[in-house]
Design a protein around this motif. Structure first.
Motif, PDB file in Angstrom:
ATOM      1  N   VAL A 260       0.837  -1.204   0.000  1.00 54.68           N
ATOM      2  CA  VAL A 260       0.000   0.000   0.000  1.00 54.68           C
ATOM      3  C   VAL A 260       0.870   1.252   0.000  1.00 54.68           C
ATOM      4  O   VAL A 260       0.581   2.228  -0.711  1.00 54.68           O
ATOM      5  N   TYR A 261       1.925   1.234   0.783  1.00 48.82           N
ATOM      6  CA  TYR A 261       2.845   2.376   0.847  1.00 48.82           C
ATOM      7  C   TYR A 261       3.466   2.653  -0.529  1.00 48.82           C
ATOM      8  O   TYR A 261       3.523   3.799  -0.985  1.00 48.82           O
ATOM      9  N   GLY A 262       3.915   1.593  -1.194  1.00 47.99           N
ATOM     10  CA  GLY A 262       4.510   1.766  -2.522  1.00 47.99           C
ATOM     11  C   GLY A 262       3.499   2.258  -3.550  1.00 47.99           C
ATOM     12  O   GLY A 262       3.823   3.098  -4.400  1.00 47.99           O
ATOM     13  N   ALA A 263       2.259   1.752  -3.479  1.00 49.65           N
ATOM     14  CA  ALA A 263       1.230   2.190  -4.421  1.00 49.65           C
ATOM     15  C   ALA A 263       0.899   3.669  -4.230  1.00 49.65           C
ATOM     16  O   ALA A 263       0.695   4.401  -5.208  1.00 49.65           O
ATOM     17  N   LEU A 264       0.867   4.126  -2.981  1.00 50.87           N
ATOM     18  CA  LEU A 264       0.570   5.534  -2.722  1.00 50.87           C
ATOM     19  C   LEU A 264       1.705   6.426  -3.224  1.00 50.87           C
ATOM     20  O   LEU A 264       1.454   7.483  -3.835  1.00 50.87           O
ATOM     21  N   LEU A 265       2.947   6.026  -2.996  1.00 51.80           N
ATOM     22  CA  LEU A 265       4.078   6.802  -3.499  1.00 51.80           C
ATOM     23  C   LEU A 265       4.041   6.891  -5.019  1.00 51.80           C
ATOM     24  O   LEU A 265       4.300   7.951  -5.608  1.00 51.80           O
ATOM     25  N   TRP A 266       3.712   5.798  -5.679  1.00 49.50           N
ATOM     26  CA  TRP A 266       3.655   5.786  -7.141  1.00 49.50           C
ATOM     27  C   TRP A 266       2.562   6.717  -7.647  1.00 49.50           C
ATOM     28  O   TRP A 266       2.765   7.477  -8.604  1.00 49.50           O
ATOM     29  N   SER A 267       1.393   6.678  -7.012  1.00 50.54           N
ATOM     30  CA  SER A 267       0.276   7.530  -7.429  1.00 50.54           C
ATOM     31  C   SER A 267       0.609   9.008  -7.231  1.00 50.54           C
ATOM     32  O   SER A 267       0.327   9.845  -8.099  1.00 50.54           O
ATOM     33  N   MET A 268       1.197   9.368  -6.096  1.00 47.86           N
ATOM     34  CA  MET A 268       1.533  10.768  -5.841  1.00 47.86           C
ATOM     35  C   MET A 268       2.642  11.258  -6.767  1.00 47.86           C
ATOM     36  O   MET A 268       2.650  12.412  -7.189  1.00 47.86           O
ATOM     37  N   GLY A 269       3.574  10.373  -7.105  1.00 44.04           N
ATOM     38  CA  GLY A 269       4.624  10.749  -8.039  1.00 44.04           C
ATOM     39  C   GLY A 269       4.089  11.067  -9.416  1.00 44.04           C
ATOM     40  O   GLY A 269       4.587  11.960 -10.101  1.00 44.04           O
ATOM     41  N   LYS A 270       3.051  10.360  -9.858  1.00 47.11           N
ATOM     42  CA  LYS A 270       2.449  10.629 -11.161  1.00 47.11           C
ATOM     43  C   LYS A 270       1.718  11.966 -11.168  1.00 47.11           C
ATOM     44  O   LYS A 270       1.699  12.668 -12.188  1.00 47.11           O
ATOM     45  N   ILE A 271       1.112  12.338 -10.044  1.00 48.82           N
ATOM     46  CA  ILE A 271       0.336  13.584  -9.998  1.00 48.82           C
ATOM     47  C   ILE A 271       1.259  14.788  -9.875  1.00 48.82           C
ATOM     48  O   ILE A 271       1.127  15.775 -10.612  1.00 48.82           O
ATOM     49  N   PHE A 272       2.199  14.752  -8.938  1.00 49.82           N
ATOM     50  CA  PHE A 272       3.081  15.895  -8.724  1.00 49.82           C
ATOM     51  C   PHE A 272       4.155  16.012  -9.806  1.00 49.82           C
ATOM     52  O   PHE A 272       4.682  17.101 -10.042  1.00 49.82           O
ATOM     53  N   LYS A 273       4.537  14.906 -10.448  1.00 53.06           N
ATOM     54  CA  LYS A 273       5.468  14.915 -11.567  1.00 53.06           C
ATOM     55  C   LYS A 273       6.795  15.588 -11.203  1.00 53.06           C
ATOM     56  O   LYS A 273       7.359  16.355 -11.969  1.00 53.06           O
ATOM     57  N   GLY A 274       7.256  15.341 -10.010  1.00 49.88           N
ATOM     58  CA  GLY A 274       8.520  15.916  -9.576  1.00 49.88           C
ATOM     59  C   GLY A 274       9.578  14.850  -9.430  1.00 49.88           C
ATOM     60  O   GLY A 274       9.307  13.646  -9.449  1.00 49.88           O
ATOM     61  N   SER A 275      10.810  15.309  -9.280  1.00 45.73           N
ATOM     62  CA  SER A 275      11.909  14.356  -9.109  1.00 45.73           C
ATOM     63  C   SER A 275      11.911  13.740  -7.720  1.00 45.73           C
ATOM     64  O   SER A 275      12.447  12.655  -7.527  1.00 45.73           O
ATOM     65  N   GLU A 276      11.321  14.443  -6.753  1.00 45.37           N
ATOM     66  CA  GLU A 276      11.258  13.942  -5.382  1.00 45.37           C
ATOM     67  C   GLU A 276       9.807  13.641  -5.021  1.00 45.37           C
ATOM     68  O   GLU A 276       8.899  14.399  -5.361  1.00 45.37           O
ATOM     69  N   VAL A 277       9.609  12.562  -4.315  1.00 46.82           N
ATOM     70  CA  VAL A 277       8.266  12.122  -3.943  1.00 46.82           C
ATOM     71  C   VAL A 277       7.894  12.728  -2.593  1.00 46.82           C
ATOM     72  O   VAL A 277       8.731  12.856  -1.695  1.00 46.82           O
ATOM     73  N   THR A 278       6.647  13.144  -2.463  1.00 41.52           N
ATOM     74  CA  THR A 278       6.160  13.691  -1.203  1.00 41.52           C
ATOM     75  C   THR A 278       6.247  12.645  -0.099  1.00 41.52           C
ATOM     76  O   THR A 278       5.941  11.465  -0.315  1.00 41.52           O
ATOM     77  N   ARG A 279       6.622  13.068   1.081  1.00 40.83           N
ATOM     78  CA  ARG A 279       6.789  12.132   2.186  1.00 40.83           C
ATOM     79  C   ARG A 279       5.456  11.594   2.655  1.00 40.83           C
ATOM     80  O   ARG A 279       4.462  12.321   2.730  1.00 40.83           O
ATOM     81  N   VAL A 280       5.411  10.319   2.964  1.00 42.54           N
ATOM     82  CA  VAL A 280       4.200   9.653   3.445  1.00 42.54           C
ATOM     83  C   VAL A 280       4.424   9.237   4.894  1.00 42.54           C
ATOM     84  O   VAL A 280       5.395   8.535   5.208  1.00 42.54           O
ATOM     85  N   LEU A 281       3.535   9.670   5.772  1.00 41.65           N
ATOM     86  CA  LEU A 281       3.583   9.314   7.191  1.00 41.65           C
ATOM     87  C   LEU A 281       2.524   8.265   7.468  1.00 41.65           C
ATOM     88  O   LEU A 281       1.363   8.425   7.086  1.00 41.65           O
ATOM     89  N   VAL A 282       2.920   7.206   8.145  1.00 44.71           N
ATOM     90  CA  VAL A 282       2.049   6.055   8.365  1.00 44.71           C
ATOM     91  C   VAL A 282       1.633   6.013   9.824  1.00 44.71           C
ATOM     92  O   VAL A 282       2.414   6.323  10.730  1.00 44.71           O
ATOM     93  N   GLY A 283       0.362   5.640  10.065  1.00 43.98           N
ATOM     94  CA  GLY A 283      -0.105   5.509  11.439  1.00 43.98           C
ATOM     95  C   GLY A 283      -1.594   5.324  11.507  1.00 43.98           C
ATOM     96  O   GLY A 283      -2.278   5.077  10.503  1.00 43.98           O
ATOM     97  N   SER A 284      -2.129   5.447  12.716  1.00 43.34           N
ATOM     98  CA  SER A 284      -3.564   5.399  12.961  1.00 43.34           C
ATOM     99  C   SER A 284      -3.877   6.512  13.955  1.00 43.34           C
ATOM    100  O   SER A 284      -3.620   6.392  15.150  1.00 43.34           O
ATOM    101  N   PHE A 285      -4.417   7.611  13.447  1.00 47.59           N
ATOM    102  CA  PHE A 285      -4.582   8.824  14.236  1.00 47.59           C
ATOM    103  C   PHE A 285      -6.033   8.977  14.670  1.00 47.59           C
ATOM    104  O   PHE A 285      -6.744   9.883  14.260  1.00 47.59           O
TER     105      PHE A 285
END
Length: 519
Positions: A260-285
């Motif tokens: 799931v973490y990898g799929a989210l990084l891939w999806s955000m990378g396609k939208i932002f189209k940048g060389s660096e991927v937005t950081r993803v914080l994992v948890g249950s808040f």
């Protein structure tokens, strides 16, 4: 230099309690903490920075924006309350991902109007602010509250204001931060149209004025709808403020979480189209005591601490963020002035206006590139071509003023002179970790010199201009008179000689008449 303690405390309590000329940096001594470690000193510096940003914007930037229709093409005008506002945290995400629960967990209590459930529950924008518990301020009334930075939302009309309100909560965390809860992003086209307002543009308005943007995802529902994709694309210019939160991850095992973490990084990378991927914080808040797998407990705790640290640091970096936004706005204004002038210069003098406007709108990418090369501008400062093109279709190019070199010079002067002076108050750069009392004394003198330069930089330029204009006019008139005399020298000489002869004859006649009267 006044050293009255009462006067110093009155300066620290608010921005408007004393005239600008009376603002001074408190002088350090051996009994006081270092200037950089004093909270009251930091608050006084922030107040001065906000005051100077207001003066800079109202005096120099706002007149240029109004002249070149900046608010029609880009962002609305900045109101004074927006510059002096608390840090804001904006939460965006699809329905039932835990945005409202996350705010409840942070402030430690429920607020009026909140509802938590598996269905789409939050149907409006809610600003969670500090105040008396149970108080709700509706959207139309909220735009008139001068202490809150929401007056600019009136541009979106009643369709949005009927879906916007503020919930007051007596919470210690809300004394320093304001949270913006948003409706769940819908997936159907019909539901999106029936909102009555443009969700993506409203989200961009809040994003421009927020210090932290949290994109909340459900670990069991990672699909990104078309509307949510449009909202995320509106955040491209604010990637530094975006954090992705993968919520409800306690129900996944290690292998599923990695996928799931990898799929989210891939999806955000396609939208932002940048060389660096937005950081993803994992948890249950959610705030509930849940059984977390031992192998994931350390990860959840670490990411939670990172998110809380970012949130706790917001008040310290609020002034820096506002300076940064003003800088971006000045750079965008420079680009806008050049584009408006180029479009106006391409218009014909007599006929063919409509045909020329359509041709210029079609050739907009070429015009952007030409303006960038001619004025040596950065490509990253240019607006979206499609959005700019859509707005151009609604305007008559004859309304656009020509490029004003003085306006460009003034904008460059703000970036090279005024902004660096303000940055010296909030930069926080130190040459050594430990400072002696002599260093504090020197820093004290430097800060007051900076304040003295900040107070009247614009007024000094205005006074110089006022003195130069009359001198230039007189010089031009003298030159014109000299040219006229040089060209018509002979005729002027003859006229002067004739006048002298006539005056001599008149004196002779008067003299002869006087002698006859005496006889």
């Amino acid at each position: 230099m006044p050293k009255n303690k009462n006067k110093e405390s009155s300066e620290e309590n608010g921005v408007e309690e004393s005239p600008r000329k009376e603002q001074h940096v408190p002088k350090p001594n051996s009994k006081q903490p270092s200037l950089k470690s004093s909270p009251s000193m930091k608050q006084a510096q922030d107040n001065i920075v906000i005051r100077e940003l207001k003066a800079l914007y109202d005096t120099h930037l706002l007149p240029i924006e109004r002249k070149y229709l900046f608010s029609k093409f880009h962002a609305p005008e900045i109101l004074p309350a927006e510059l002096s506002a608390k840090p804001q945290v904006l939460l965006l995400g699809q329905y039932s991902v835990g945005k409202t629960t996350f705010i409840k967990h942070l402030i430690g209590k429920e607020y009026s109007g909140m509802h938590i459930g598996p269905e789409p529950t939050t149907d409006k924008f809610i600003a969670v602010v500090h105040g008396e518990d149970g108080t709700i301020i509706k959207g139309n009334s909220l735009t008139g509250v001068s202490d809150l930075p929401f007056g600019g939302l009136s541009t979106f009309g009643g369709g949005f204001l009927n879906k916007f309100e503020a919930a007051c909560v007596s919470s210690d965390r809300l004394k320093a931060i304001t949270f913006i809860d948003t409706p769940g992003v819908l997936s159907g086209e019909k539901q999106r149209i029936t909102r009555g307002y443009d969700f993506a543009k409203v989200s961009r308005w809040f994003a421009e004025r927020s210090d932290l943007i949290l994109l909340v995802f459900d670990a069991f529902k990672l699909d990104i709808s078309d509307e949510f994709r449009c909202v995320i694309e509106e955040l491209r210019h604010h990637e530094d403020k975006v954090r992705c939160v993968l919520n409800k991850a306690d129900g996944l095992d290690t292998e599923a979480l990695i996928r799931v973490y990898g799929a989210l990084l891939w999806s955000m990378g396609k939208i932002f189209k940048g060389s660096e991927v937005t950081r993803v914080l994992v948890g249950s808040f959610s705030g509930d005591s849940l059984s977390i797998k031992p192998e994931l407990e350390r990860l959840f705790k670490k990411d939670s601490e990172i998110l809380m640290r970012d949130m706790n640091d917001l008040p310290k970096a609020c002034s820096m963020r506002k300076v940064n936004e003003i800088i971006k706005r000045i750079r965008l204004a420079m680009v806008h002035v050049c584009i408006m002038g180029r479009l106006r210069a391409e218009l014909p003098y007599l006929w063919g206006l409509d045909r020329t406007q359509k041709r210029l709108i079609t050739r907009l990418p070429e015009i952007f590139q030409s303006v960038q090369l001619d004025y040596n501008l950065s490509e990253g400062d240019f607006p979206s071509i499609e959005e700019f093109r859509a707005t151009l279709r609604l305007h008559d190019f004859r309304q656009f003023p020509p490029t004003d070199r003085r306006a460009l010079t003034q904008l460059k002067d703000l970036l090279t002179n005024d902004i660096p002076r303000i940055m010296k108050l909030v930069g926080g750069v130190q040459s050594a970790d430990n400072q002696t009392e002599e260093d504090d004394e020197e820093e004290y003198n430097q800060k007051n010199d900076i304040l003295a330069q900040i107070r009247i930089p614009s007024q000094a330029r205005i006074n110089v201009s006022e003195q130069l204009i009359p001198a230039i006019i007189v010089t031009v008139l003298v030159l014109i008179l000299a040219i006229i005399i040089a060209v018509n020298y002979e005729e002027i000489s003859n006229i002067i000689l004739t006048l002298i002869q006539q005056m001599q004859k008149k004196d002779t006649v008067n003299l002869n008449g006087g002698e006859k009267s005496e006889l």
